[in-house]
Design a protein around this motif. Structure first.
Motif: not given
Length: 156
Positions: A113, A117, A122, A125-128, A137
């Motif tokens: 992330t 952000a 953050r 969310m684990k990542g993008v 996302s």
């Protein structure tokens, strides 16, 4: 979708839309996908809890995921769906606009992330994932569904 010889490094994800944005969750946490069902409101619940539904005899809270993530609350209609998810012992319905895809992605294609952000963003969310011209996302369901240091828990 990517294929690789190392299947252990691949993740299967359910992609869905909230407004104009795409998100996804791990398919292993998804128990069912249902059409919108009107909920029974819970007094004094958080603003993002739409209420509860009866799912095969079990009372299941339904969270407006858009509102939980800080977007405008959804006005549910027949086009909306409820993704039934389970994290640990907690089963929750997530109200989303539509389920769009089942994705298979390699772990290396999940980017962290961005640091720009907010701390709250953050934590959710684990990542993008950048895939086929889309930015998706990856949601950390355990942060969305349970109480954490960044915000109130589900029913608080």
């Amino acid at each position: 979708m990517q294929e690789s010889g190392a299947s252990a490094a691949n993740n299967e994800l359910i992609a869905f839309r909230l407004g104009e944005q795409e998100f996804c969750v791990d398919i292993m946490s998804v128990r069912d996908i249902r059409g919108w069902t009107p909920t029974t409101p819970l007094p004094h619940s958080s603003h993002y809890v739409k209420g509860v539904i009866n799912l095969r005899g079990a009372v299941l809270p339904v969270v407006d995921l858009a509102a939980r993530l800080g977007f405008p609350a959804a006005e549910p209609s027949a086009r909306h769906v409820i993704i039934i998810t389970q994290v640990g012992r907690q089963t929750i319905g997530l109200l989303v606009d539509a389920v769009s895809d089942i994705l298979t992605v390699n772990s290396s294609s999940i980017q962290p992330t961005p640091n720009v952000a907010s701390e709250l963003a953050r934590s959710f969310m684990k990542g993008v994932i950048a895939m086929e011209g889309r930015m998706i996302s990856l949601i950390a369901l355990d942060s969305v569904l349970t109480q954490n240091q960044a915000g109130p828990g589900l029913l608080n």
